[in-house]
Scaffold this motif. Structure first.
Motif, PDB file in Angstrom:
ATOM      1  N   UNK A  24       4.002  -6.751  19.741  1.00  0.00           N
ATOM      2  CA  UNK A  24       4.589  -6.725  18.399  1.00  0.00           C
ATOM      3  C   UNK A  24       3.576  -6.199  17.390  1.00  0.00           C
ATOM      4  N   UNK A  25       2.366  -6.729  17.447  1.00  0.00           N
ATOM      5  CA  UNK A  25       1.325  -6.278  16.522  1.00  0.00           C
ATOM      6  C   UNK A  25       0.959  -4.815  16.774  1.00  0.00           C
ATOM      7  N   UNK A  26       0.908  -4.400  18.040  1.00  0.00           N
ATOM      8  CA  UNK A  26       0.595  -3.003  18.359  1.00  0.00           C
ATOM      9  C   UNK A  26       1.660  -2.060  17.801  1.00  0.00           C
ATOM     10  N   UNK A  27       2.917  -2.440  17.902  1.00  0.00           N
ATOM     11  CA  UNK A  27       4.005  -1.612  17.367  1.00  0.00           C
ATOM     12  C   UNK A  27       3.890  -1.496  15.846  1.00  0.00           C
ATOM     13  N   UNK A  28       3.564  -2.597  15.186  1.00  0.00           N
ATOM     14  CA  UNK A  28       3.401  -2.567  13.729  1.00  0.00           C
ATOM     15  C   UNK A  28       2.203  -1.712  13.339  1.00  0.00           C
ATOM     16  N   UNK A  33      -0.242   3.256  11.050  1.00  0.00           N
ATOM     17  CA  UNK A  33      -1.099   4.437  11.272  1.00  0.00           C
ATOM     18  C   UNK A  33      -0.313   5.740  11.306  1.00  0.00           C
ATOM     19  N   UNK A  34       1.009   5.658  11.382  1.00  0.00           N
ATOM     20  CA  UNK A  34       1.837   6.859  11.472  1.00  0.00           C
ATOM     21  C   UNK A  34       1.605   7.736  10.242  1.00  0.00           C
ATOM     22  N   UNK A  35       1.487   9.059  10.434  1.00  0.00           N
ATOM     23  CA  UNK A  35       1.236   9.954   9.297  1.00  0.00           C
ATOM     24  C   UNK A  35       2.314   9.892   8.211  1.00  0.00           C
ATOM     25  N   UNK A  36       3.543   9.546   8.579  1.00  0.00           N
ATOM     26  CA  UNK A  36       4.626   9.483   7.590  1.00  0.00           C
ATOM     27  C   UNK A  36       4.594   8.211   6.741  1.00  0.00           C
ATOM     28  N   UNK A  37       3.774   7.227   7.129  1.00  0.00           N
ATOM     29  CA  UNK A  37       3.660   6.006   6.327  1.00  0.00           C
ATOM     30  C   UNK A  37       3.016   6.383   4.999  1.00  0.00           C
ATOM     31  N   UNK A  39       0.930   5.512   2.757  1.00  0.00           N
ATOM     32  CA  UNK A  39      -0.161   4.597   2.466  1.00  0.00           C
ATOM     33  C   UNK A  39      -1.470   5.360   2.299  1.00  0.00           C
ATOM     34  N   UNK A  40      -2.319   4.858   1.422  1.00  0.00           N
ATOM     35  CA  UNK A  40      -3.671   5.397   1.332  1.00  0.00           C
ATOM     36  C   UNK A  40      -4.476   4.812   2.491  1.00  0.00           C
ATOM     37  N   UNK A  41      -5.644   5.363   2.744  1.00  0.00           N
ATOM     38  CA  UNK A  41      -6.487   4.821   3.821  1.00  0.00           C
ATOM     39  C   UNK A  41      -6.849   3.370   3.545  1.00  0.00           C
ATOM     40  N   UNK A  42      -7.090   3.050   2.295  1.00  0.00           N
ATOM     41  CA  UNK A  42      -7.412   1.665   1.920  1.00  0.00           C
ATOM     42  C   UNK A  42      -6.223   0.742   2.205  1.00  0.00           C
ATOM     43  N   UNK A  43      -5.015   1.189   1.875  1.00  0.00           N
ATOM     44  CA  UNK A  43      -3.815   0.394   2.141  1.00  0.00           C
ATOM     45  C   UNK A  43      -3.579   0.241   3.647  1.00  0.00           C
ATOM     46  N   UNK A  44      -3.817   1.306   4.403  1.00  0.00           N
ATOM     47  CA  UNK A  44      -3.669   1.235   5.861  1.00  0.00           C
ATOM     48  C   UNK A  44      -4.602   0.175   6.438  1.00  0.00           C
ATOM     49  N   UNK A  61       6.402  -7.959  12.160  1.00  0.00           N
ATOM     50  CA  UNK A  61       7.850  -7.738  12.202  1.00  0.00           C
ATOM     51  C   UNK A  61       8.347  -7.070  10.930  1.00  0.00           C
ATOM     52  N   UNK A  62       7.771  -7.440   9.807  1.00  0.00           N
ATOM     53  CA  UNK A  62       8.195  -6.852   8.541  1.00  0.00           C
ATOM     54  C   UNK A  62       7.946  -5.344   8.531  1.00  0.00           C
ATOM     55  N   UNK A  63       6.926  -4.889   9.237  1.00  0.00           N
ATOM     56  CA  UNK A  63       6.652  -3.457   9.325  1.00  0.00           C
ATOM     57  C   UNK A  63       7.643  -2.734  10.214  1.00  0.00           C
ATOM     58  N   UNK A  64       8.331  -3.448  11.087  1.00  0.00           N
ATOM     59  CA  UNK A  64       9.209  -2.818  12.071  1.00  0.00           C
ATOM     60  C   UNK A  64      10.678  -2.815  11.672  1.00  0.00           C
ATOM     61  N   UNK A  65      11.029  -3.516  10.623  1.00  0.00           N
ATOM     62  CA  UNK A  65      12.426  -3.562  10.179  1.00  0.00           C
ATOM     63  C   UNK A  65      12.511  -2.976   8.775  1.00  0.00           C
TER      64      UNK A  65
END
Length: 106
Positions: A24-28, A33-37, A39-44, A61-65
């Motif tokens: 679950x954590x790996x999927x999130x 890390x996906x380029x389409x996210x 987010x700034x590097x700091x936010x990542x 889970x919140x990242x996956x839904x």
């Protein structure tokens, strides 16, 4: 009928069991890390640390839904127009007693 807009708030409660926290954590983390996210590097880095340190799995889970996924519950109803979807994920002690009773009767 009045011309004033009428709004209804739909509340859905779903309890899930985490079967594989590492997966679950790996999927999130892959989503973060996906380029389409957007987010700034700091936010990542901040989000990755949050997901990795959250032993409940809620942050992952919140990242996956996507909140828009919830809108699919009402897409088939032509008499309404979905306006907003908000998603919150928090740790739970497990299914409520009511849910257990429902499953017992099935």
């Amino acid at each position: 009928m009045s011309d004033e807009p009428k709004f209804l708030r739909l509340t859905v409660e779903l309890t899930v069991e985490v079967l594989d926290m590492d997966a679950l954590q790996a999927a999130a983390l892959a989503e973060i890390r996906h380029p389409d996210a957007d987010l700034t590097e700091e936010e990542r880095t901040e989000q990755a640390e949050l997901v990795a340190s959250d032993n409940s799995g809620a942050s992952a889970l919140q990242w996956l839904i996507e909140p828009d996924h919830v809108l699919q519950l009402v897409d088939h109803i032509s008499e309404i127009e979905p306006r907003e979807a908000v998603l919150g994920v928090e740790p739970s002690e497990g299914p409520s007693e009511e849910e257990d009773e429902e499953h017992d009767h099935a």
